[in-house]
Structure formats: structure tokens, C-alpha cells
Write a protein that holds these residues in place. Structure first.
Motif, PDB file in Angstrom:
ATOM      1  N   ARG A  41     -15.743 -48.848  29.379  1.00  0.00           N
ATOM      2  CA  ARG A  41     -16.090 -49.139  30.778  1.00  0.00           C
ATOM      3  C   ARG A  41     -14.812 -49.246  31.618  1.00  0.00           C
ATOM      4  N   LYS A  75     -10.242 -43.927  44.266  1.00  0.00           N
ATOM      5  CA  LYS A  75     -10.329 -44.699  45.517  1.00  0.00           C
ATOM      6  C   LYS A  75      -8.959 -44.816  46.178  1.00  0.00           C
ATOM      7  N   ALA A 108     -13.202 -52.646  46.540  1.00  0.00           N
ATOM      8  CA  ALA A 108     -14.514 -53.201  46.166  1.00  0.00           C
ATOM      9  C   ALA A 108     -15.616 -52.515  46.964  1.00  0.00           C
ATOM     10  N   ASP A 109     -16.808 -52.436  46.349  1.00  0.00           N
ATOM     11  CA  ASP A 109     -17.975 -51.857  47.025  1.00  0.00           C
ATOM     12  C   ASP A 109     -19.133 -52.847  46.847  1.00  0.00           C
ATOM     13  N   ARG A 113     -22.737 -51.545  46.081  1.00  0.00           N
ATOM     14  CA  ARG A 113     -22.887 -51.067  44.694  1.00  0.00           C
ATOM     15  C   ARG A 113     -22.982 -52.275  43.731  1.00  0.00           C
ATOM     16  N   GLU A 114     -22.152 -53.290  43.967  1.00  0.00           N
ATOM     17  CA  GLU A 114     -22.182 -54.482  43.108  1.00  0.00           C
ATOM     18  C   GLU A 114     -23.550 -55.158  43.165  1.00  0.00           C
ATOM     19  N   GLN A 163     -26.051 -53.222  41.204  1.00  0.00           N
ATOM     20  CA  GLN A 163     -25.862 -53.380  39.756  1.00  0.00           C
ATOM     21  C   GLN A 163     -26.380 -54.735  39.287  1.00  0.00           C
ATOM     22  N   ILE A 179     -16.648 -57.441  37.004  1.00  0.00           N
ATOM     23  CA  ILE A 179     -16.382 -56.743  38.275  1.00  0.00           C
ATOM     24  C   ILE A 179     -15.146 -57.339  38.959  1.00  0.00           C
ATOM     25  N   VAL A 237     -12.219 -55.776  37.471  1.00  0.00           N
ATOM     26  CA  VAL A 237     -12.103 -54.364  37.888  1.00  0.00           C
ATOM     27  C   VAL A 237     -11.527 -54.291  39.306  1.00  0.00           C
ATOM     28  N   HIS A 247      -8.246 -52.477  40.778  1.00  0.00           N
ATOM     29  CA  HIS A 247      -8.273 -51.499  41.876  1.00  0.00           C
ATOM     30  C   HIS A 247      -7.293 -51.882  42.988  1.00  0.00           C
TER      31      HIS A 247
END
Ligand code: ISJ
Length: 101
Positions: free
Chosen positions: A28, A39, A47-48, A51-52, A55, A81, A84, A88
Motif C-alpha cells: 500500500r 501529486k 491530502a484529498d 477521497r478519505e 474510503q 492516511i 501517507v 506526501h
């Protein structure tokens, strides 16, 4: 003797499952690192939140179906997340620094 054998049998399975979890997480993170690079290259935000949220809804439903505590599933996903997004942000700042020269 029975207790010892049963405990060992269950712990052997736990060890296998923990190994699978580590392998799954590693895969992952390989994907999310690629997302982070994309990105950063196209100057999209790290961050999005939409989308989070999608999910989390999906994972909570899967957890309920599987009789796993959905609160735990949500906390677990949020924990991953957050890491992650931290990666990012780091990738974005190193790309920004490279653009500045
Ligand atoms: C991986 C992404 O980046 C972030 C991390 C996410 C994740 O770990 O699932 C989801 C949304 C984003 O905040 C993405 O946008 O898909």
C-alpha cells in the motif's frame, strides 16, 4: 499440554497474519508513494479529504459486514492516511525545493 498446543497453534496463525499485514501495508505504501510523486509533480494538494471520507465510509461498511469494530477500522485507516499525507507533504516540499533550484 492441550493448552500449550492450542496456544502455539493460534500464535502460529497470528504470526502468519501479522506477516501478511506487514506485506500488505508495504505494498500500500509503495502505491501511495507513487501517488505522492504524481501529486507533487502536478502540484496537487497532498491530502484529498473527499477521497478519505469515501474510503472511511467504505471501510466502516466492510468492517461491519466482517464483524470488526467499525470505530477501530476508522481509527486504523485514519492512522495510516495521516502517515501517507505526511509522506506526501515531504515529497511536495522536496519537489518545490527542486523547482526553486
Ligand atoms: C493516496 C492518496 O493520498 C492521500 C492518502 C490517502 C490514503 O492513504 O488512502 C487518501 C487520500 C489522500 O488524502 C490519494 O489521494 O489517493
Amino acid at each position: 499440554m492441550f493448552v500449550r498446543n492450542e496456544l502455539q497453534r493460534l500464535r502460529d496463525s497470528i504470526d502468519n497474519l501479522d506477516a501478511a499485514l506487514v506485506h500488505l501495508l508495504a505494498e500500500r505504501f509503495k502505491c501511495t508513494q507513487e501517488v505522492g510523486r504524481l501529486k507533487a509533480e502536478y502540484q496537487l494538494p497532498p491530502a484529498d479529504p473527499a477521497r478519505e471520507a469515501a474510503q472511511i465510509r467504505r471501510l466502516r461498511a466492510l468492517a461491519e459486514e466482517s464483524k470488526l469494530d467499525p470505530v477501530f477500522a476508522e481509527r486504523f485507516l485514519n492512522f495510516i492516511i495521516a502517515e501517507v499525507v505526511r509522506h506526501h507533504e515531504l515529497i511536495a516540499s522536496s519537489h518545490a525545493a527542486a523547482r526553486r533550484g
